[in-house]
Design an enzyme around this catalytic site. Structure first.
Site, PDB file in Angstrom:
ATOM      1  N   SER A 130     -22.800  38.623  -9.036  1.00  0.00           N
ATOM      2  CA  SER A 130     -22.084  39.247  -8.007  1.00  0.00           C
ATOM      3  C   SER A 130     -20.823  40.116  -8.464  1.00  0.00           C
ATOM      4  CB  SER A 130     -21.345  38.142  -7.346  1.00  0.00           C
ATOM      5  OG  SER A 130     -21.112  37.283  -8.097  1.00  0.00           O
TER       6      SER A 130
ATOM      7  N   ASN B 149     -17.682  26.762  -7.317  1.00  0.00           N
ATOM      8  CA  ASN B 149     -18.046  26.409  -5.834  1.00  0.00           C
ATOM      9  C   ASN B 149     -16.563  26.429  -5.201  1.00  0.00           C
ATOM     10  OD1 ASN B 149     -20.413  26.766  -6.515  1.00  0.00           O
ATOM     11  ND2 ASN B 149     -20.872  24.313  -5.838  1.00  0.00           N
TER      12      ASN B 149
ATOM     13  N   HIS C 101     -14.238  54.275  36.180  1.00  0.00           N
ATOM     14  CA  HIS C 101     -15.632  54.959  36.217  1.00  0.00           C
ATOM     15  C   HIS C 101     -15.792  56.611  35.811  1.00  0.00           C
ATOM     16  CE1 HIS C 101     -16.843  51.903  38.964  1.00  0.00           C
ATOM     17  NE2 HIS C 101     -15.772  52.072  39.570  1.00  0.00           N
TER      18      HIS C 101
ATOM     19  N   SER D 151     -15.773  74.164  11.932  1.00  0.00           N
ATOM     20  CA  SER D 151     -17.366  74.115  11.882  1.00  0.00           C
ATOM     21  C   SER D 151     -17.901  75.233  10.787  1.00  0.00           C
ATOM     22  CB  SER D 151     -18.135  74.555  13.231  1.00  0.00           C
ATOM     23  OG  SER D 151     -19.254  75.221  13.084  1.00  0.00           O
TER      24      SER D 151
ATOM     25  N   LYS E 292     -14.439  76.538  16.607  1.00  0.00           N
ATOM     26  CA  LYS E 292     -14.305  74.920  16.668  1.00  0.00           C
ATOM     27  C   LYS E 292     -13.165  74.269  15.996  1.00  0.00           C
ATOM     28  CE  LYS E 292     -17.011  72.649  18.346  1.00  0.00           C
ATOM     29  NZ  LYS E 292     -18.409  72.022  17.960  1.00  0.00           N
TER      30      LYS E 292
ATOM     31  N   ASN F  88     -12.259  70.287  15.410  1.00  0.00           N
ATOM     32  CA  ASN F  88     -13.164  69.151  15.596  1.00  0.00           C
ATOM     33  C   ASN F  88     -12.377  67.775  15.402  1.00  0.00           C
ATOM     34  OD1 ASN F  88     -15.500  70.474  16.619  1.00  0.00           O
ATOM     35  ND2 ASN F  88     -16.407  70.686  14.665  1.00  0.00           N
TER      36      ASN F  88
ATOM     37  N   GLU G 237     -13.839  60.629  15.632  1.00  0.00           N
ATOM     38  CA  GLU G 237     -15.231  60.229  15.587  1.00  0.00           C
ATOM     39  C   GLU G 237     -15.695  59.410  14.569  1.00  0.00           C
ATOM     40  OE1 GLU G 237     -17.698  63.977  15.893  1.00  0.00           O
ATOM     41  OE2 GLU G 237     -15.884  64.911  17.029  1.00  0.00           O
TER      42      GLU G 237
ATOM     43  N   TYR H 218     -22.571  23.968  -0.943  1.00  0.00           N
ATOM     44  CA  TYR H 218     -22.738  25.583  -1.255  1.00  0.00           C
ATOM     45  C   TYR H 218     -24.434  25.863  -1.665  1.00  0.00           C
ATOM     46  CZ  TYR H 218     -22.638  29.720  -4.064  1.00  0.00           C
ATOM     47  OH  TYR H 218     -22.709  30.873  -4.559  1.00  0.00           O
TER      48      TYR H 218
ATOM     49  N   GLN I 238     -23.199  33.852  -1.537  1.00  0.00           N
ATOM     50  CA  GLN I 238     -22.502  35.031  -2.292  1.00  0.00           C
ATOM     51  C   GLN I 238     -22.429  36.317  -1.441  1.00  0.00           C
ATOM     52  OE1 GLN I 238     -23.330  35.224  -6.734  1.00  0.00           O
ATOM     53  NE2 GLN I 238     -24.692  36.885  -6.155  1.00  0.00           N
TER      54      GLN I 238
ATOM     55  N   LYS J 279     -19.102  38.141   0.439  1.00  0.00           N
ATOM     56  CA  LYS J 279     -17.983  39.015   0.044  1.00  0.00           C
ATOM     57  C   LYS J 279     -18.133  40.466   0.179  1.00  0.00           C
ATOM     58  CE  LYS J 279     -18.382  36.525  -3.675  1.00  0.00           C
ATOM     59  NZ  LYS J 279     -18.757  35.339  -3.197  1.00  0.00           N
TER      60      LYS J 279
HETATM   61  N1  ARG Z   1     -20.910  34.188  -7.575  1.00  0.00           N
HETATM   62  C1  ARG Z   1     -20.855  33.052  -6.905  1.00  0.00           C
HETATM   63  C2  ARG Z   1     -20.444  33.362  -5.425  1.00  0.00           C
HETATM   64  O1  ARG Z   1     -19.954  34.336  -5.126  1.00  0.00           O
HETATM   65  C3  ARG Z   1     -20.035  31.932  -7.270  1.00  0.00           C
HETATM   66  C4  ARG Z   1     -20.059  30.618  -6.955  1.00  0.00           C
HETATM   67  C5  ARG Z   1     -21.415  30.166  -7.747  1.00  0.00           C
HETATM   68  N2  ARG Z   1     -21.989  28.909  -7.648  1.00  0.00           N
HETATM   69  C6  ARG Z   1     -23.081  28.345  -8.045  1.00  0.00           C
HETATM   70  N3  ARG Z   1     -23.201  27.284  -7.794  1.00  0.00           N
HETATM   71  N4  ARG Z   1     -23.778  29.157  -8.482  1.00  0.00           N
HETATM   72  O2  ARG Z   1     -20.885  32.788  -4.522  1.00  0.00           O
END
Ligand code: ARG
Length: 458
Positions: free
Chosen positions: A22, A109, A155, A276, A282, A284, A289, A316, A321, A324
């Site tokens: 990650s 975690n 409307h 354009s 034009k 725009n 948009e 967990y 993951q 994010k």
């Molecule tokens: N990279 C992991 C995440 O974003 C971190 C937590 C990892 N925990 C584990 N038990 N593998 O969630």
């Protein structure tokens, strides 16, 4: 390098490493990760779980890593599993065995939950500040155009006359609600999860309040399972961001319409418009948009988070993951949209003549004719019907209510007198709509002031 090698005999395959990693999206939390680790080391030291000198050694090492990342001396290794692994690995590389004590009574975690919260808490504040900027621009424009008559629509049909300032202030209300939603979201997010460890807390004599205080959280989480498996704060923030995008998207839609030759109520500044490649005439409204279009991304991010979380057994699971990228994309998108939208709005040229002209068509003052009759003793339902007949007569004669001769009025209802013409002039119509919350210029000025004060106070 993995942290969990002990029980494995073989190297991780490259495919697994790439799939599992990650770092490409959590590296942006390096500051929060280091900040969290510094606080954790301090707590371990103060509680006598590691020696104070070890804690200090760890802190120094972490501060150096932070400085080196910020100065560009140290680049984050994109082969690492995640930012937590990278920082811990780098620390041990630099300070040796003491670095290996940092992860005592901690798991990735609770660490990742902490990092996300620390990161998002700042982002909530950033988005909030941008919304306040937007409110200031809206309040300024509303004041400026407090007596600019324009058609109000239902409307998308011309309905009743309003003022442009009043129309803009409707958006101020939405944005103020967005701000209060962010405040609520921040309040709920303000719980420190560190100390939940992997899922079942810890046997070490930790003091979670030390870390809470060092990291500036209001409270600590009450349940270790929930502490590591909760992502409500991501969903809730994405929800807040989605509603912000609904508002920006509606506003954008109106800006796009108002820029069209069919309306021409406003013209955007050249610096915030595009042309354009083929049609030389034009100009725009691309920013508006794009904001309208990007709302889809943010809604999608919210849906992603809901879906990722909905089937996960406690505590967990690696699915989490996926949180994010979604929440980061949502917040990046909203910030980018606001960065473009605010100056676009601030620099737009308003064309009151065109609003006034549009307001003069479409029998926008028909309700006021009926109201005039009602105020002169005719029951509203009868007045409504009589006015409907007058509108039909205007259409037949290709005229409007202002220009229909009094004789025609009297044919429909003999209560009418010359006074009706004054009551249906558009400026008069809006000036009389003084009930609180209405579009009368004096109301708009007062409301614009209140709105401006509500964001200037802090
Ligand atoms: N990279 C992991 C995440 O974003 C971190 C937590 C990892 N925990 C584990 N038990 N593998 O969630």
């Amino acid at each position: 390098m993995q942290l969990w090698k002990g029980r494995f005999k073989k190297e991780l395959s490259k495919t697994t490493n790439d799939f599992n990693s990650s770092i490409s999206f959590d590296s942006r939390m390096y500051r929060e990760d280091i900040e969290g680790s510094i606080a954790h080391a301090t707590m371990l030291g103060r509680c006598g779980i590691i020696k104070e000198e070890e804690a200090e050694h760890i802190r120094q090492g972490l501060r150096e890593i932070l400085n080196d990342i910020e100065s560009g001396k140290l680049s984050i290794d994109m082969e690492a599993e995640d930012i937590h692994t990278f920082v811990e690995g780098e620390l041990t590389k630099r300070i040796g065995d003491d670095g290996k004590r940092l992860h005592t009574s901690r798991s990735r975690n609770d660490q990742v939950a902490l990092d996300i919260k620390l990161y998002l808490k700042k982002e909530v504040v950033n988005v909030r500040a941008q919304l306040e900027e937007l409110i200031k621009v809206i309040a300024k424009k509303s004041e400026e155009y407090s007596d600019t008559v324009m058609p109000g629509y239902t409307h998308l049909q011309r309905a009743q006359p309003i003022t442009f300032g009043h129309h803009l202030l409707a958006y101020a209300e939405m944005i103020l609600r967005d701000i209060s939603r962010l405040d609520d979201c921040l309040r709920r997010m303000d719980e420190m999860p560190l100390g939940s460890c992997a899922l079942a807390g810890t046997t070490y004599p930790i003091d979670r309040n030390i870390t809470r205080e060092l990291l500036g959280f209001d409270r600590i989480t009450n349940n270790s399972l929930d502490g590591v498996s909760d992502r409500d704060y991501c969903i809730e923030f994405a929800g807040c961001l989605s509603i912000i995008m609904v508002h920006l998207s509606r506003f954008s839609e109106e800006i796009i319409m108002w820029c069209s030759w069919e309306f021409k109520f406003i013209e955007l500044d050249d610096a915030f418009s595009t042309g354009s490649s083929i049609m030389p005439q034009k100009k725009n409204p691309d920013i508006a948009e794009l904001v309208r279009g990007k709302s889809g991304r943010v809604f999608g991010d919210t849906m992603t988070l809901l879906t990722v979380m909905k089937g996960i057994a406690l505590a967990y699971n690696k699915d989490m993951q996926e949180d994010k990228e979604a929440v980061f994309d949502a917040v990046d998108t909203v910030k980018m949209c606001l960065t473009a939208f605010i100056p676009m709005l601030d620099t737009m040229r308003v064309i009151p003549e065109n609003m006034r002209r549009a307001a003069a068509g479409g029998f926008i003052n028909a309700t006021d004719v009926a109201d005039w009759l009602t105020k002169n003793g005719v029951p509203f339902r009868d007045a409504y019907k009589a006015t409907g007949e007058l509108v039909a007569r205007c259409i037949e004669l290709d005229t409007d209510l202002e220009n229909l001769p009094l004789g025609e009025y009297k044919k429909v209802c003999d209560v009418f007198t010359e006074d009706v013409y004054k009551a249906i002039s558009l400026e008069y119509c809006v000036s009389q709509r003084t009930a609180f919350g209405g579009p009368a210029p004096e109301n708009v000025k007062a409301q614009a002031q209140r709105v401006a004060n509500s964001v200037n106070k802090d």
